[in-house]
Design a protein around this motif. Structure first.
Motif, short mmCIF file in Angstrom:
data_model
loop_
_atom_site.label_atom_id
_atom_site.label_comp_id
_atom_site.label_asym_id
_atom_site.label_seq_id
_atom_site.Cartn_x
_atom_site.Cartn_y
_atom_site.Cartn_z
N LYS A 28 0.85 -1.29 0.27
CA LYS A 28 -0.18 0.26 -0.02
C LYS A 28 0.84 1.27 0.10
O LYS A 28 1.13 2.04 -0.28
N GLU A 29 2.12 0.82 -0.08
CA GLU A 29 3.53 2.95 0.63
C GLU A 29 3.19 2.73 -0.87
O GLU A 29 3.44 4.56 -1.43
N ILE A 30 3.71 2.09 -1.58
CA ILE A 30 4.48 2.02 -2.98
C ILE A 30 3.03 2.80 -3.69
O ILE A 30 3.00 3.26 -4.49
N LYS A 31 2.11 1.97 -3.80
CA LYS A 31 0.66 2.92 -4.63
C LYS A 31 0.28 3.83 -4.04
O LYS A 31 -0.13 4.53 -4.82
N ARG A 32 0.56 4.70 -2.83
CA ARG A 32 0.25 5.30 -2.06
C ARG A 32 0.88 6.40 -2.77
O ARG A 32 0.65 8.03 -3.01
N ILE A 33 2.24 6.22 -2.61
CA ILE A 33 3.00 7.56 -3.15
C ILE A 33 3.01 7.79 -5.20
O ILE A 33 3.61 8.65 -5.47
N ARG A 34 2.79 6.98 -5.32
CA ARG A 34 2.49 6.50 -6.93
C ARG A 34 1.42 7.04 -7.57
O ARG A 34 1.75 7.13 -8.58
N GLY A 36 0.67 9.77 -6.02
CA GLY A 36 -0.20 11.31 -5.54
C GLY A 36 -1.15 11.13 -4.54
O GLY A 36 -1.09 12.10 -3.95
N GLY A 37 -0.63 10.35 -3.00
CA GLY A 37 -1.92 9.46 -2.08
C GLY A 37 -0.83 11.07 -0.91
O GLY A 37 -1.53 10.09 0.35
N LEU A 38 0.44 11.00 -1.61
CA LEU A 38 1.32 11.89 -0.47
C LEU A 38 1.11 12.73 -0.15
O LEU A 38 1.77 13.13 -1.49
N ARG A 98 10.21 7.44 6.30
CA ARG A 98 9.24 7.70 7.13
C ARG A 98 8.54 8.75 7.11
O ARG A 98 7.07 8.70 6.42
N TYR A 99 8.89 9.98 6.68
CA TYR A 99 8.54 11.28 5.87
C TYR A 99 7.52 10.58 4.78
O TYR A 99 6.91 11.54 4.90
N SER A 100 7.92 9.63 3.82
CA SER A 100 7.39 9.72 2.21
C SER A 100 6.61 8.93 2.49
O SER A 100 6.16 8.18 1.47
N GLY A 101 6.35 8.40 3.91
CA GLY A 101 4.70 7.46 4.15
C GLY A 101 4.82 6.04 3.86
O GLY A 101 3.79 5.19 4.01
#
Length: 317
Positions: A28-34, A36-38, A98-101
């Motif tokens: 889920k962390e990869i999907k979130r950053i790619r 634009g969810g963060l 951590r700061y990046s999600g």
């Protein structure tokens, strides 16, 4: 997932559970950053953060935790000395990530730093480090797959001449008749048979064989030319006896890179690198046309469509 753990074994169990959940499913962390969810990135854009994250995840696994594993396995260093290095080498990476999600990864890393000194034996500590490295490798694999490599089409060479290194066929490795494995790519429906270099690199091959069968995401090289690789669910520090320059290898060569994520690498055409890499085996010559078909499909997946192509590797005896 809990944020605190009562013991190192409990932590290792949690790390392994997190790893198993991402073998064929995107974290889920990869999907979130790619996607634009963060909301992290200067000037209301997140590409630069994504770029930093992709590089740092790769370095975190290959340059930091793989090096830590080798150090933990080296009896010239005491267990206390090894444990003292973990926070020192890990924190810069995990704090930014951590700061990046990547809160889960950072929490697990902090728990590793806390609980590794409680290990009752070196073997217990090594198992913990191996488990965390396997988890990081899965994050690196998914980060690599979804990174927008097609942006490279705007940064191409002016010349159309080949940039491949010059081969020296006299240095090509001959793989003797070893264990046979089947490699299948889905949804392509293509299978090939390969011979492992069980006589040339027995310890390395045994590390891989012990984990078969497995299914992992297949991606294409972005630097070395007509080559594919996949992060294996294997952590190998086995001695390597036989290496080969990539430019000297035949079509169908299977390599294994312990130091860059424990990747299984398959060459299907011309490569540009003269770097030596451990020999894992070779795909039989009669599958060359099928292998090129797989290579073209994987290139399209990695650079354009991001379609998931899965590699299953299994023994045949």
């Amino acid at each position: 997932m809990p944020t605190s753990f009562s013991s190192l074994p409990q932590l290792v169990t949690a790390v392994k559970a997190a790893t198993n959940g991402t073998l064929t499913t995107e974290p889920k962390e990869i999907k979130r950053i790619r996607t634009g969810g963060l909301p992290v990135g200067t000037n209301n854009q997140y590409f630069t953060t994504w770029d930093f994250v992709n590089g740092m995840i790769r370095d975190h696994s290959t340059c930091t935790w793989y090096s830590l594993l080798i150090t933990f396995e080296d009896h010239r260093f005491s267990l206390d000395q090894c444990c003292a290095l973990v926070h020192r080498f890990d924190y810069t990476y995990t704090n930014f990530l951590r700061y990046s999600g990547f809160e889960e990864m950072a929490a697990l890393a902090a728990a590793m730093s806390k609980h590794l000194p409680t290990a009752t034996t070196r073997e217990e500590a090594v198992k913990a480090v191996r488990a965390f490295l396997a988890y990081l490798n899965r994050l690196a694999a998914w980060s690599f797959h979804y990174f927008p490599w097609d942006i490279g089409k705007h940064l191409t060479y002016y010349t159309t001449a080949s940039v491949a290194a010059s081969p020296d066929l006299s240095r090509r490795v001959h793989v003797t008749n070893g264990r046979k494995v089947r490699m299948t790519w889905q949804p392509l429906g293509i299978s090939v048979v390969a011979t492992l270099a069980t006589k040339e690199n027995p310890e390395l091959c045994n590390d891989v064989l012990r984990e078969l069968p497995f299914t992992i995401i297949q991606d294409h090289a972005v630097v070395s030319g007509e080559s594919m690789y996949a992060w294996a669910p294997v952590i190998s520090t086995a001695p390597v006896h036989v290496k080969e320059r990539q430019c000297d290898a035949p079509v169908g060569r299977i390599r294994y890179s312990q130091a860059t994520g424990n990747k299984i690498i398959v060459q299907y055409g011309e490569v540009t690198e003269d770097i030596e890499t451990p020999v894992l085996g070779e795909i039989m010559p009669e599958y060359e046309d099928k292998l090129r078909e797989v290579g073209r499909a994987v290139w399209k997946s990695t650079f354009q469509t991001k379609e998931i192509i899965l590699l299953t590797m299994e023994t045949m005896d």
